[in-house]
Design an enzyme around this catalytic site. Sequence first.
Site, mmCIF file in Angstrom:
data_model
loop_
_atom_site.group_PDB
_atom_site.id
_atom_site.type_symbol
_atom_site.label_atom_id
_atom_site.label_comp_id
_atom_site.label_asym_id
_atom_site.label_seq_id
_atom_site.Cartn_x
_atom_site.Cartn_y
_atom_site.Cartn_z
ATOM 1 N N ILE A 19 0.807 -1.225 0.000
ATOM 2 C CA ILE A 19 0.000 0.000 0.000
ATOM 3 C C ILE A 19 0.837 1.271 0.000
ATOM 4 O O ILE A 19 0.294 2.348 -0.196
ATOM 5 C CB ILE A 19 -1.022 0.034 1.166
ATOM 6 C CG1 ILE A 19 -0.347 -0.129 2.525
ATOM 7 C CG2 ILE A 19 -2.090 -1.019 0.958
ATOM 8 C CD1 ILE A 19 -1.308 -0.010 3.708
ATOM 9 N N GLY A 22 8.379 4.129 0.626
ATOM 10 C CA GLY A 22 9.158 5.322 0.873
ATOM 11 C C GLY A 22 10.615 5.024 0.602
ATOM 12 O O GLY A 22 10.965 3.926 0.165
ATOM 13 N N GLY A 23 11.455 5.978 0.894
ATOM 14 C CA GLY A 23 12.874 5.808 0.637
ATOM 15 C C GLY A 23 13.511 4.694 1.446
ATOM 16 O O GLY A 23 14.411 4.010 0.976
ATOM 17 N N MET A 24 13.021 4.494 2.666
ATOM 18 C CA MET A 24 13.644 3.505 3.550
ATOM 19 C C MET A 24 12.794 2.265 3.791
ATOM 20 O O MET A 24 13.292 1.278 4.322
ATOM 21 C CB MET A 24 13.969 4.147 4.894
ATOM 22 C CG MET A 24 15.051 5.201 4.796
ATOM 23 S SD MET A 24 15.384 6.033 6.354
ATOM 24 C CE MET A 24 15.609 4.697 7.484
ATOM 25 N N GLY A 25 11.509 2.317 3.444
ATOM 26 C CA GLY A 25 10.675 1.178 3.776
ATOM 27 C C GLY A 25 9.467 1.014 2.894
ATOM 28 O O GLY A 25 9.223 1.799 1.968
ATOM 29 N N VAL A 27 5.153 -0.462 3.069
ATOM 30 C CA VAL A 27 4.012 -0.721 3.939
ATOM 31 C C VAL A 27 3.040 -1.622 3.200
ATOM 32 O O VAL A 27 2.702 -1.366 2.038
ATOM 33 C CB VAL A 27 3.305 0.585 4.365
ATOM 34 C CG1 VAL A 27 2.127 0.281 5.289
ATOM 35 C CG2 VAL A 27 4.288 1.536 5.059
ATOM 36 N N LYS A 42 4.764 -2.216 8.402
ATOM 37 C CA LYS A 42 5.825 -1.359 7.857
ATOM 38 C C LYS A 42 7.139 -2.095 8.037
ATOM 39 O O LYS A 42 7.458 -2.550 9.137
ATOM 40 C CB LYS A 42 5.846 -0.026 8.605
ATOM 41 C CG LYS A 42 6.884 0.950 8.107
ATOM 42 C CD LYS A 42 6.774 2.274 8.856
ATOM 43 C CE LYS A 42 7.717 3.311 8.338
ATOM 44 N NZ LYS A 42 7.561 4.595 9.046
ATOM 45 N N ASP A 137 10.283 15.299 10.621
ATOM 46 C CA ASP A 137 10.027 15.113 9.195
ATOM 47 C C ASP A 137 8.564 15.428 8.882
ATOM 48 O O ASP A 137 7.866 14.648 8.245
ATOM 49 C CB ASP A 137 10.374 13.674 8.778
ATOM 50 C CG ASP A 137 10.452 13.501 7.271
ATOM 51 O OD1 ASP A 137 10.639 14.508 6.557
ATOM 52 O OD2 ASP A 137 10.325 12.358 6.802
#
Length: 151
Positions: A19, A22-25, A27, A42, A137
């Site tokens: 769904i 992102g840059g690091m993970g 979901v 996540k 952030d």
Amino acid sequence: MTADLTNKTIGNYKLLRLIGEGGMGVVYEAEHTAMGRRAAVKMLRAESARDEQTIRRFFNEARATNEVKHPGIVQIYDCGTAADGSPWLIMELLEGETLGARLTRLGALPPEEAVGLGAQAASVLAAAHKAGIVHRDLKPDNLFVVPDPNM
């Protein structure tokens, strides 16, 4: 490119569909294998999961999130590490969209809606600050807009 983990099990949750990324993970929407409860899982990407400082920050953010008691903060139910070393969080599954997606879809918001969303975000930040937590952030893609259950 993200490996497709659909139908894999993380903790007690079967991953149903990707769904978000992102840059690091990533979901996933997931379902508890025994109870049928839906949740979001996540996970850090494998390349991010190699860095001990990133892993520590990932779990510290989860702990800090649960310290803040506010209806505008997502609930985290569980955490752990997958067999491949990727850290994961089991979180409340939210229905809605990020503020960034809403702005892209609708353009500028009507003033009343913008003020309402701003007031809600300020309320959440006040609760976090009261708990000694500073969100580093804050941006439209990190604010999730859910339907008002009273409307």
